[in-house]
Scaffold this active site. Structure first.
Site, PDB file in Angstrom:
ATOM      1  N   MET A 160      -6.368  40.525  -8.983  1.00  0.00           N
ATOM      2  CA  MET A 160      -6.174  41.798  -9.676  1.00  0.00           C
ATOM      3  C   MET A 160      -7.359  42.729  -9.406  1.00  0.00           C
ATOM      4  SD  MET A 160      -4.125  40.954 -13.141  1.00  0.00           S
ATOM      5  CE  MET A 160      -5.483  40.366 -14.123  1.00  0.00           C
ATOM      6  N   ASP A 197      -8.578  29.402 -13.624  1.00  0.00           N
ATOM      7  CA  ASP A 197      -7.283  29.600 -14.274  1.00  0.00           C
ATOM      8  C   ASP A 197      -6.464  28.338 -14.033  1.00  0.00           C
ATOM      9  OD1 ASP A 197      -7.180  32.817 -14.865  1.00  0.00           O
ATOM     10  OD2 ASP A 197      -8.407  32.304 -13.137  1.00  0.00           O
ATOM     11  N   GLY A 210     -16.412  34.892  -7.744  1.00  0.00           N
ATOM     12  CA  GLY A 210     -15.289  33.950  -7.801  1.00  0.00           C
ATOM     13  C   GLY A 210     -14.235  34.308  -6.760  1.00  0.00           C
ATOM     14  N   HIS A 211     -13.888  35.585  -6.701  1.00  0.00           N
ATOM     15  CA  HIS A 211     -12.924  36.025  -5.687  1.00  0.00           C
ATOM     16  C   HIS A 211     -13.485  35.817  -4.276  1.00  0.00           C
ATOM     17  CE1 HIS A 211     -11.881  38.859  -9.162  1.00  0.00           C
ATOM     18  NE2 HIS A 211     -10.759  38.167  -9.000  1.00  0.00           N
ATOM     19  N   VAL A 222     -16.469  29.406 -10.045  1.00  0.00           N
ATOM     20  CA  VAL A 222     -17.769  30.009  -9.727  1.00  0.00           C
ATOM     21  C   VAL A 222     -18.377  30.565 -11.009  1.00  0.00           C
ATOM     22  CG1 VAL A 222     -18.953  31.785  -8.410  1.00  0.00           C
ATOM     23  CG2 VAL A 222     -17.072  30.511  -7.367  1.00  0.00           C
ATOM     24  N   LEU A 279     -13.512  42.796  -7.755  1.00  0.00           N
ATOM     25  CA  LEU A 279     -13.885  41.514  -7.152  1.00  0.00           C
ATOM     26  C   LEU A 279     -15.305  41.087  -7.511  1.00  0.00           C
ATOM     27  CD1 LEU A 279     -12.373  42.021  -3.581  1.00  0.00           C
ATOM     28  CD2 LEU A 279     -11.292  40.989  -5.605  1.00  0.00           C
TER      29      LEU A 279
END
Ligand code: AMP
Length: 305
Positions: A30, A150, A36-37, A176, A33
């Site tokens: 989503m 998630d 983690g992304h 992360v 960023l």
């Protein structure tokens, strides 16, 4: 790197890549960023020829009183991150490109979506699975990368891919964290300074829970109580749930054995934060996965409290 916002263009780009014998990776996000992304993009880049990053704040996965309108967005910043991480295509469609008409189709995964986050967010996972199924259909055969932060989402997506025979390999990537252990999240931007420091109670609680297991605790009730006790030291952190589940099918368990997850959700100010620790328990042996620490440009390293 190219940026696309039409479904047909995305489909054509991915088909072209496969026609040239190149493997395609999908990293759905989503946006806004963070590290983690980035870790998903790096895993995708390392193992594939053609990396597609999707940035779409999917209205269907937000409930009526949730933060759809206020969700943080920064397309220019995201494009810069994508460029650094070697992304080939950024797909950042407007809502009307993904939902050109009111849809009558919902992808619903039974059971796995009922408890944990599904209890407080009853329509959330239908929104996630519907949009992820659509993205998989647009991109075509690929390897798709998701974060273990998630955890329930990852289990639900894996099950959907299996049940629908989607031509997608799902890869789960480590959580992360920031140096105090807080899992990176776009929603951390909502936290005021005192809330941000209080939020450190969540990873601390998960760490202590894992320590009790390493020291021999096998009762799910005792492990959840260990989490509650640490979180209770920070009154700003309102625990929504803490549960111990079997890792693969999220079945509730009383005794810790095999692959398990201790999952939490909490409200801190206007942020809803989720986190988890996974463990594999074989008799007296316990291996714990708390994820990694990374700053934005860094290579991740293991997190220890
Ligand atoms: P989001 O943009 O929040 O929808 O997240 C997009 C993807 O990034 C999902 O697969 C998340 O699980 C993953 N992700 C988000 N935060 C983290 C994190 N701290 N560590 C690892 N993966 C993450």
């Amino acid at each position: 790197m190219i940026t696309l916002d039409h479904v047909d263009d995305l489909r054509a780009a991915c088909e072209g890549a496969r026609r040239d014998g190149r493997s395609v990776a999908l990293v759905p996000t989503m946006g806004f960023l963070h590290a983690g992304h980035r870790s998903l993009l790096r895993a995708a880049r390392a193992a594939n020829h053609f990396v597609v990053l999707t940035i779409f704040v999917n209205p269907r996965q937000f409930g009526p009183n949730e933060d759809l309108d206020g969700y943080p967005r920064d397309l220019a910043g995201d494009a810069a991150v994508a460029e650094t991480e070697g992304v080939d295509v950024v797909f950042a469609p407007p809502v009307a490109a993904v939902y050109p008409e009111p849809t009558r189709t919902t992808v619903h995964v039974e059971g796995l979506t009922d408890g944990l986050c599904g209890a407080a967010r009853p329509t959330h996972f239908d929104g996630v699975t519907t949009v992820v199924a659509k993205l998989c259909s647009m991109v075509g055969p690929c390897t798709a990368y998701f974060g273990r932060k998630d955890f329930q989402q990852l289990a639900v997506v894996r099950r959907m891919v299996r049940d629908l025979d989607l031509p997608v390999d799902v890869v789960g990537c480590p959580i992360v964290r920031e140096p105090d252990g807080l899992a990176r999240s776009s929603r951390n931007a909502y936290l005021a300074d005192e809330e941000r420091s209080a939020a450190g109670a969540l990873p601390k609680a998960l760490f202590w829970a894992s320590e009790t297991v390493v020291r021999g605790e096998r009762s799910a009730v005792a492990v959840t109580e260990a989490v509650r006790a640490v979180v209770a030291t920070e009154p700003t952190v309102q625990l929504e749930y803490v549960e111990v589940r079997r890792a693969d099918d999220l079945a509730p368990i009383d005794v810790l054995e095999g692959a398990i997850v201790v999952a939490v959700a909490a409200r801190i100010g206007r942020a809803r934060i989720i986190d988890n620790v996974t463990m594999t328990v074989r008799g007296r042996d316990v291996s714990v996965d708390l994820g990694v620490v990374a700053f934005d440009g860094d290579e991740p390293r293991s997190w220890v409290s």
